[in-house]
Design a protein around this motif. Structure first.
Motif, PDB file in Angstrom:
ATOM      1  N   THR A 134      42.275   4.209 -12.947  1.00 36.23           N
ATOM      2  CA  THR A 134      41.457   2.929 -12.923  1.00 36.23           C
ATOM      3  C   THR A 134      42.453   1.769 -13.244  1.00 36.23           C
ATOM      4  N   LEU A 135      42.944   1.786 -14.361  1.00 33.07           N
ATOM      5  CA  LEU A 135      43.897   0.595 -14.521  1.00 33.07           C
ATOM      6  C   LEU A 135      44.854   0.351 -13.454  1.00 33.07           C
ATOM      7  N   SER A 136      45.567   1.461 -13.189  1.00 41.29           N
ATOM      8  CA  SER A 136      46.828   1.577 -11.996  1.00 41.29           C
ATOM      9  C   SER A 136      46.268   0.953 -10.720  1.00 41.29           C
ATOM     10  N   GLY A 137      45.065   1.604 -10.616  1.00 40.98           N
ATOM     11  CA  GLY A 137      44.443   1.027  -8.968  1.00 40.98           C
ATOM     12  C   GLY A 137      44.204  -0.221  -8.961  1.00 40.98           C
ATOM     13  N   THR A 156      33.056  -7.410  -8.456  1.00 41.39           N
ATOM     14  CA  THR A 156      32.298  -6.144  -8.440  1.00 41.39           C
ATOM     15  C   THR A 156      33.436  -4.967  -8.316  1.00 41.39           C
ATOM     16  N   ARG A 157      34.614  -5.388  -8.120  1.00 42.33           N
ATOM     17  CA  ARG A 157      35.841  -4.142  -8.204  1.00 42.33           C
ATOM     18  C   ARG A 157      36.154  -4.342  -9.606  1.00 42.33           C
ATOM     19  N   VAL A 158      36.298  -5.657 -10.344  1.00 42.57           N
ATOM     20  CA  VAL A 158      36.555  -5.569 -11.748  1.00 42.57           C
ATOM     21  C   VAL A 158      35.698  -5.018 -12.661  1.00 42.57           C
ATOM     22  N   LEU A 159      34.315  -5.280 -12.398  1.00 43.20           N
ATOM     23  CA  LEU A 159      33.318  -4.748 -13.174  1.00 43.20           C
ATOM     24  C   LEU A 159      33.229  -3.369 -13.142  1.00 43.20           C
ATOM     25  N   GLY A 160      33.372  -2.877 -11.827  1.00 40.07           N
ATOM     26  CA  GLY A 160      33.531  -1.240 -11.544  1.00 40.07           C
ATOM     27  C   GLY A 160      34.568  -0.411 -12.448  1.00 40.07           C
ATOM     28  N   ALA A 161      35.870  -1.329 -12.494  1.00 47.15           N
ATOM     29  CA  ALA A 161      36.759  -0.690 -13.241  1.00 47.15           C
ATOM     30  C   ALA A 161      36.574  -0.712 -14.799  1.00 47.15           C
ATOM     31  N   VAL A 162      35.821  -2.089 -15.256  1.00 48.56           N
ATOM     32  CA  VAL A 162      35.453  -1.782 -16.548  1.00 48.56           C
ATOM     33  C   VAL A 162      34.723  -0.875 -17.056  1.00 48.56           C
ATOM     34  N   GLY A 278      39.895   5.676  -5.654  1.00 49.08           N
ATOM     35  CA  GLY A 278      40.051   6.112  -7.269  1.00 49.08           C
ATOM     36  C   GLY A 278      38.685   6.347  -7.781  1.00 49.08           C
ATOM     37  N   LEU A 279      37.999   5.273  -7.942  1.00 46.51           N
ATOM     38  CA  LEU A 279      36.654   5.254  -8.553  1.00 46.51           C
ATOM     39  C   LEU A 279      35.538   6.382  -8.207  1.00 46.51           C
ATOM     40  N   ALA A 280      35.550   6.413  -6.677  1.00 49.06           N
ATOM     41  CA  ALA A 280      34.781   7.228  -5.969  1.00 49.06           C
ATOM     42  C   ALA A 280      35.176   8.682  -6.250  1.00 49.06           C
ATOM     43  N   THR A 281      36.721   9.110  -6.217  1.00 47.03           N
ATOM     44  CA  THR A 281      37.134  10.154  -6.515  1.00 47.03           C
ATOM     45  C   THR A 281      36.991  10.917  -7.922  1.00 47.03           C
ATOM     46  N   VAL A 318      31.000   3.202  -9.783  1.00 45.99           N
ATOM     47  CA  VAL A 318      31.495   3.595  -8.385  1.00 45.99           C
ATOM     48  C   VAL A 318      30.319   2.679  -7.243  1.00 45.99           C
ATOM     49  N   GLY A 319      29.227   2.528  -7.660  1.00 42.18           N
ATOM     50  CA  GLY A 319      28.189   2.005  -6.888  1.00 42.18           C
ATOM     51  C   GLY A 319      28.409   0.528  -7.024  1.00 42.18           C
TER      52      GLY A 319
END
Length: 330
Positions: A134-137, A156-162, A278-281, A318-319
């Motif tokens: 996640t961090l690397s992505g 949205t991407r940052v929140l999804g990663a967090v 990465g998140l979906a995987t 992911v959503g």
């Protein structure tokens, strides 16, 4: 007399719909890829435990995938043309040879499976990979290493990663007290996860250059097998090599499973970017790892509410990350 107003669909609207459909398909395929990765983790972990040689188990897995791809090469004109295209791009300076090193990340991941899964279980290994990936992505997307180019860090991407990182922490919270002696092994899946994001970006570049996902997989497996064989040869100086080979044929299918998720990821990353892929995987990995630890556990530790809660939170992440928004203008 009444007239009905016609809805005019502009090329831009059509393009947005196409991108949305590709993103949705990419997310679905990435989840399937994650399920395959969890299955591979279980196979390679068990193979390493029964051989008493984790690195040799990784060699078997990666080398097996390479052998299958080499056997397919004479029957696939597209693979051969893809190899010529990559070689020509490197020779003419249009394609960086560094993009051919994605297999190093894959080798680290497979070695991590073989070394740690039999101790930590599939779920614990997976959440370690999640944190690094996640961090690397985020960094890989921002730097534009993938074929989709630089991806803006939308909220949205940052929140999804967090939220994904929070899911990892939640999942781990129930296991910290159950296996304290082996927790240092989480370092390996953390590093493997970080390198996996780079691997997905590089393999996507190879796929874009070659026009063949199997060519990308072949180059990935070639580099990874070389790294693993060298590492195993070095390890022989400190150990006695593998014990008797297990009789269960399913344990030798890790390479075949690896071909599936490497090929899928090299295609999907162009539609989703590295982070969303990465998140979906990860969602697929967590679902698969929980199911595997429930049905065929690698160790006696039981799954608690934290693991299930963390998996659910990862799906929510992911959503959220999949929601398309425009980045803020700086």
């Amino acid at each position: 007399m009444s007239t009905a107003s016609a809805t005019v669909i502009t090329p831009r609207d059509q393009g947005n719909r196409t991108k949305g459909a590709e993103r949705a398909l990419g997310i679905g395929l990435a989840v399937v890829s994650g399920l395959a990765m969890a299955t591979q983790s279980r196979l390679n972990g068990q193979l390493g435990a029964e051989l008493h040689d984790s690195l040799f188990a990784a060699v078997i897995s990666f080398g097996g995938g390479l052998v299958l791809l080499l056997l397919a090469l004479p029957f696939s004109p597209k693979m051969r043309e893809g190899l010529r295209s990559v070689a020509g791009g490197v020779r003419e300076g249009r394609f960086s040879p560094w993009y051919c090193l994605g297999g190093v990340g894959g080798a680290t991941y497979v070695a991590g499976q073989s070394v740690t899964v039999s101790v930590l279980g599939v779920a614990m290994f997976t959440v370690g990979v999640v944190a690094g990936q996640t961090l690397s992505g985020l960094a890989v997307d921002r730097a534009g290493l993938g074929p989709a180019g630089p991806q803006a860090l939308t909220w949205t991407r940052v929140l999804g990663a967090v939220l994904t990182l929070a899911a990892v922490a939640w999942s781990l919270s129930g296991s910290l007290g159950s296996a304290p002696a082996g927790l240092w092994l989480l370092v390996l899946p953390l590093v493997a996860g970080a390198l996996m994001a780079v691997q997905q970006a590089f393999n996507g570049r190879v796929n874009a250059q070659s026009g063949s996902s199997l060519t990308a997989a072949l180059i990935n497996f070639t580099g990874g097998t070389i790294v693993l064989v060298l590492a195993w040869l070095v390890s022989l100086a400190f150990g006695g090599g593998p014990h008797a080979f297990p009789s269960n044929p399913l344990l030798y299918l890790g390479g075949l499973v690896g071909i599936v998720f490497i090929a899928l990821a090299s295609v999907v990353v162009h539609w989703t970017g590295v982070l969303l892929l990465g998140l979906a995987t990860i969602a697929g990995q967590l679902i698969g790892s929980v199911l595997l630890d429930l049905i065929v556990p690698a160790h006696p530790a039981t799954l608690g509410a934290a693991t299930f809660g963390g998996t659910g939170l990862a799906l929510v992440a992911v959503g959220i990350a999949a929601i398309s928004t425009r980045p803020r203008q700086g």
